[in-house]
Motif scaffolding. Sequence first.
Motif, PDB file in Angstrom:
ATOM      1  N   TYR A   1     -19.132  39.495 -15.219  1.00 50.83           N
ATOM      2  CA  TYR A   1     -17.903  39.882 -14.518  1.00 50.83           C
ATOM      3  C   TYR A   1     -16.739  40.163 -15.477  1.00 50.83           C
TER       4      TYR A   1
ATOM      5  N   LYS B   1     -14.307  42.708 -14.255  1.00 56.02           N
ATOM      6  CA  LYS B   1     -14.003  42.590 -12.831  1.00 56.02           C
ATOM      7  C   LYS B   1     -13.191  41.311 -12.613  1.00 56.02           C
TER       8      LYS B   1
ATOM      9  N   HIS C   1     -15.577  42.061  -5.653  1.00 55.90           N
ATOM     10  CA  HIS C   1     -16.857  41.581  -6.158  1.00 55.90           C
ATOM     11  C   HIS C   1     -16.930  40.100  -5.791  1.00 55.90           C
TER      12      HIS C   1
END
Length: 183
Positions: free
Chosen positions: A35, A38, A98
Amino acid sequence: MDLSSVEKDIEKVLVTEEQIKVRISELAAELDQHYADKRPLLLGVLKGAVMVMADLSRAMQIPVEMDWMAISSYGSGTVSSGVVRILKDLDTDVIGRHVLIVEDIIDSGLTLSWLIANLEARGAASVKVVALLRKPDAAKVEVNVAWVGFDIPNEFVVGYGLDYAERYRTLKDVAVLSPAVYS
């Protein structure tokens, strides 16, 4: 809670506090990498995921947001039917987000399967799952779990967020509860 205070109720320890700490750190590093570009929304499923969510989020080095859901699946006794009722919904809109579902344990997979479909239907950009524990032999539906801490046997376990009748949740290890306690 230390094991010594409930050892008469415990058959055996499956995962020690130290093993949990090491694995949570490893999972956090993997999640940081996945991640990195993100800003994931960590979604904890109450109440069992509280310990995993707290330790995992503190071990992660990237910015994250957290939210919680409480869901209940109907069924007889301890058997999930897959029919789910939302007891506490998210406060965060997941459209374009996400979402990382943080689970304490995956048994049948029925409730988790429902939750993934629900979040996808709400417009999440992605939905992935990290679980501290998984019981492969208990699975009734296949659920794609991206990160798993430990696969364990299909036994009734308590500790590290997992409870029986609201007891044992604060036990630092994950242990098999003696059937004499719940029979």
